[in-house]
Design a protein around this motif. Structure first.
Motif, PDB file in Angstrom:
ATOM      1  N   ALA A   1      -1.325 -82.060  -7.152  1.00  0.00           N
ATOM      2  CA  ALA A   1      -0.746 -80.968  -7.954  1.00  0.00           C
ATOM      3  C   ALA A   1       0.323 -80.242  -7.139  1.00  0.00           C
ATOM      4  O   ALA A   1       1.401 -79.914  -7.637  1.00  0.00           O
ATOM      5  CB  ALA A   1      -1.835 -79.992  -8.379  1.00  0.00           C
TER       6      ALA A   1
ATOM      7  N   GLY B   1      -1.090 -78.885 -15.534  1.00  0.00           N
ATOM      8  CA  GLY B   1      -2.017 -78.297 -14.576  1.00  0.00           C
ATOM      9  C   GLY B   1      -2.981 -79.323 -14.030  1.00  0.00           C
ATOM     10  O   GLY B   1      -2.802 -80.525 -14.214  1.00  0.00           O
ATOM     11  N   SER B   2      -3.996 -78.812 -13.326  1.00  0.00           N
ATOM     12  CA  SER B   2      -4.955 -79.686 -12.657  1.00  0.00           C
ATOM     13  C   SER B   2      -6.320 -79.023 -12.621  1.00  0.00           C
ATOM     14  O   SER B   2      -6.415 -77.798 -12.571  1.00  0.00           O
ATOM     15  CB  SER B   2      -4.491 -79.943 -11.217  1.00  0.00           C
ATOM     16  N   VAL B   3      -7.350 -79.841 -12.656  1.00  0.00           N
ATOM     17  CA  VAL B   3      -8.679 -79.338 -12.323  1.00  0.00           C
ATOM     18  C   VAL B   3      -9.067 -79.973 -10.992  1.00  0.00           C
ATOM     19  O   VAL B   3      -9.250 -81.184 -10.911  1.00  0.00           O
ATOM     20  CB  VAL B   3      -9.721 -79.696 -13.406  1.00  0.00           C
ATOM     21  N   VAL B   4      -9.089 -79.149  -9.939  1.00  0.00           N
ATOM     22  CA  VAL B   4      -9.556 -79.647  -8.650  1.00  0.00           C
ATOM     23  C   VAL B   4     -11.078 -79.578  -8.694  1.00  0.00           C
ATOM     24  O   VAL B   4     -11.662 -78.497  -8.704  1.00  0.00           O
ATOM     25  CB  VAL B   4      -8.999 -78.804  -7.485  1.00  0.00           C
TER      26      VAL B   4
ATOM     27  N   GLY C   1       0.726 -73.676  -7.572  1.00  0.00           N
ATOM     28  CA  GLY C   1       0.627 -75.078  -8.012  1.00  0.00           C
ATOM     29  C   GLY C   1      -0.417 -75.960  -7.341  1.00  0.00           C
ATOM     30  O   GLY C   1      -0.234 -77.173  -7.273  1.00  0.00           O
TER      31      GLY C   1
ATOM     32  N   SER D   1     -10.689 -75.809  -8.254  1.00  0.00           N
ATOM     33  CA  SER D   1      -9.579 -74.971  -8.698  1.00  0.00           C
ATOM     34  C   SER D   1      -9.127 -75.392 -10.091  1.00  0.00           C
ATOM     35  O   SER D   1      -9.251 -76.559 -10.464  1.00  0.00           O
ATOM     36  CB  SER D   1      -8.400 -75.150  -7.731  1.00  0.00           C
ATOM     37  N   VAL D   2      -8.624 -74.435 -10.840  1.00  0.00           N
ATOM     38  CA  VAL D   2      -7.901 -74.793 -12.063  1.00  0.00           C
ATOM     39  C   VAL D   2      -6.438 -74.428 -11.828  1.00  0.00           C
ATOM     40  O   VAL D   2      -6.094 -73.249 -11.690  1.00  0.00           O
ATOM     41  CB  VAL D   2      -8.440 -74.034 -13.298  1.00  0.00           C
ATOM     42  N   VAL D   3      -5.593 -75.461 -11.682  1.00  0.00           N
ATOM     43  CA  VAL D   3      -4.163 -75.211 -11.556  1.00  0.00           C
ATOM     44  C   VAL D   3      -3.641 -75.028 -12.976  1.00  0.00           C
ATOM     45  O   VAL D   3      -3.595 -75.978 -13.758  1.00  0.00           O
ATOM     46  CB  VAL D   3      -3.451 -76.367 -10.837  1.00  0.00           C
TER      47      VAL D   3
ATOM     48  N   TYR E   1      -0.732 -74.386 -14.791  1.00  0.00           N
ATOM     49  CA  TYR E   1       0.723 -74.306 -14.729  1.00  0.00           C
ATOM     50  C   TYR E   1       1.290 -73.918 -16.091  1.00  0.00           C
ATOM     51  O   TYR E   1       2.135 -73.060 -16.194  1.00  0.00           O
ATOM     52  CB  TYR E   1       1.277 -75.647 -14.252  1.00  0.00           C
TER      53      TYR E   1
END
Lengths: 420, 420
Positions: free
Chosen positions: A290, A305-308, B286, B306-308, B310
């Motif tokens: 990301a 976006g991203s879910v880490v 980000g 984490s929830v990125v 964006y």
């Protein structure tokens, strides 16, 4: 005319490995754009004798020396004194620098009086000119020395970058009619570096002498970099294209990209061209993918976006990975990678999704998987491709970097294949 | 005995700014640990004349030269030929290197015959010894030259790192009785660098001559680095502690940490000590904060994920940010930062959560917010603190780095305050 520059970095923090010298790479790139070639990059200790000797070396080898660091107000900053000794001159006070510091402090909301050390920042070697630094208190110095130029910049990256882009590059461009330097990289895969070099030998031998070729091997691919130097940019670019055309006849089956570059940039271009959006879900890469995607300006047009998902329960509760499958196949498995990618694609509502799960180390994963194992998946909802990797000798940092890069490249290949 | 090393990097990719020289920082750090001081770091072009002159310079200045790069099998790799010319000797073939390449290829599942260029990797200057490289095909070279040592390593980072840790550091430690070098950093905030230097002047003047002090200013804090060199590690560490005790009497009110270091490491230590978990939700950064947190090994014990977020709709749909508040206050606002942090804390089920929202640039945000604006929030569910930042002159990369670092430091301060 060939114009050469020496980049000189002053400061012990680089020599003890506390920080990586990113300033030099930035400056080198900007100089190359205006045809100035970097002859060498030298980092020395913040001691008078070393700095003066480095000035001497730079002046002998190059037309321009660009020095970063050592301009601060404290005792460990000795560059200005060294420059005076090298130039054999005294420091003189420039009131305009004081005015700049006062303005800067006002803008930051400081109300305090300037102290002695702030005042000293206005002392400039009398043989140097100064360039106001609107980003910080230490002015940039420009010194004409015989037919050479010595430029001193603060080491703080954002101050240095601002001064280079606003002032130094325009002035140098104006002063020198430097040769043009053109770089172009193409990306090759499926052949070892040595086999490729043998295949290309005859072609390489016939390259014109103003085109230089370099092999930059990565883990799973090779960048071939063409560098052409001359006076006519259009001609140089055409010459490189002609050589790439010849290359394609000999080794076209190994060519992935005729304009390679960072994978996150290539991916971004493909997504934009095809009006596609993307999301990621990352376990072992911990948000690095990301972070790479969003390092490209304009990425908000294709990256949602991203879910880490670092903890296992985030994989089940947020992404909807089947807990039984985790028990059965372990968290580092093809099945989990696939379900993660599909889960994030749905939640973040994108066309494409990338997932990673693996063991970055140095300790084994909770399920006993070996350090260096990773699964990557890329999906568009209908089709999903997966790949496994095993890098047992890599440290944590390199493993994360390599898996991230592999995942970006896999996404590029996936999209190219789906579109073709 | 003071043992000095020159680090020499060969390869045009550094001089054109295509890659940042991270190898030198890694090697410098490892050398410092065994008391070897880096005299200078030099990057030169991959040309015989430059490499040979750099060998000569290194030999004059240091006891050890560590050279990375230029050992590959292709034409643009000239280090081995330069070394032969410098040593005035021929290349000889070492069958054991061939055996290593065959083993390596077998492990990678390659079945092909070794080609001529693979065979050439077994050619070693006859005055050099080789050290097998289990990470790649180019062997490491170790050359005793008069009373100096020249060590050649491949430039590929994971090969270089493996060889340095497995072979080079143990051998150098064994060979030299080097002085001990001890570094320690403390972190100070709330005072400008120049005011601090004036406040500390008397104390700085009385420091013993084996302790060196450096000021490393960051955007919102200053690292003070103590470097002590001598023969007795325990004594050096105690001496630094004594000086820090004196420092505290003079400027203790500005001290944040007596053992500063990377914020992600300090945060990790505090979380582990207090058995707390953390999550992040990131817009303008980000995923960079998640990436920094997970760069620390063992972070899986306190970092859930984490929830990125964006895209704006991820902020509402996944994190539950109120869409009316986005309309009212814009997406870069205190209200949105606060709601993001609370949302991610609930979803990822952690004690603490960090959020960021801002405009990294270079273009204005969708709601017209100025480039360089950011809001950061840290929450434990009950209490939330927020901060705004404005860095109009920073480029995208520096902005992301700085806001990430600020957010990590804000979380450290928040936890320390809540616990006290």
């Amino acid at each position: 005319m060939k114009i050469k520059a020496t980049l000189l970095t002053i400061g012990d923090e680089i020599l003890i490995g506390q920080i990586v010298d990113t300033n030099s790479a930035f400056i080198a790139k900007q100089l190359n754009k205006i045809g100035i070639q970097v002859e060498e990059i030298l980092s020395v200790q913040d001691e008078m004798i070393h700095i003066i000797e480095a000035f001497q070396r730079g002046i002998t080898k190059s037309n321009i020396i660009i020095v970063t660091g050592g301009l601060g107000p404290t005792k460990d900053d000795k560059t200005k004194a060294a420059l005076c000794q090298f130039l054999n001159c005294e420091l003189v006070r420039e009131e305009k620098v004081i005015e700049n510091i006062i303005q800067l402090f006002e803008a930051r909301g400081y109300t305090k009086e300037l102290n002695n050390l702030n005042q000293e920042q206005a002392l400039i070697p009398e043989k140097s000119k100064f360039i106001q630094n609107k980003y910080g208190t230490a002015p940039c110095l420009w010194t004409d020395f015989e037919d050479k130029i010595i430029i001193n910049l603060p080491g703080v990256p954002f101050e240095m970058k601002g001064l280079v882009l606003d002032d130094i590059i325009p002035r140098l461009k104006n002063k020198f009619e430097a040769d043009v330097i053109v770089h172009r990289d193409i990306l090759v895969t499926g052949i070892s570096e040595s086999d490729l070099a043998i295949l290309l030998e005859d072609w390489e031998n016939q390259l014109p002498d103003y085109i230089h070729l370099a092999y930059l091997p990565n883990r799973t691919s090779i960048d071939l970099r063409f560098t052409a130097t001359g006076i006519d940019e259009v001609y140089l670019k055409e010459s490189i294209q002609q050589e790439i055309n010849k290359f394609k006849v000999i080794a076209g089956q190994y060519l992935i990209s005729e304009n390679s570059g960072k994978a996150q940039r290539v991916l971004g271009d493909i997504l934009k061209q095809n009006n596609l959006t993307i999301s990621t879900t990352e376990s072992c890469t911990g948000g690095n993918i990301a972070s790479l995607i969003t390092s490209i300006s304009g990425s908000s047009s294709y990256f949602n976006g991203s879910v880490v998902a670092y903890a296992t329960n985030v994989k089940t509760s947020v992404l909807g990975v089947n807990a039984d499958d985790i028990d059965k196949f372990t968290v580092v498995s093809e099945q989990v990678a696939e379900q993660m990618s599909k889960g994030v694609r749905t939640i973040l509502n994108t066309d494409i999704a990338i997932s990673t799960t693996g063991v970055a180390g140095p300790n084994k994963g909770e399920d006993g998987k070996d350090v260096g194992t990773a699964w990557v998946a890329v999906t568009n909802g209908e089709k999903t491709i997966t790949r496994s990797y095993f890098y047992p000798y890599m440290d944590r940092e390199d493993f994360i970097k390599t898996v991230s890069n592999n995942a970006l490249n896999l996404a590029i290949q996936f999209i190219q294949k789906e579109l073709s």
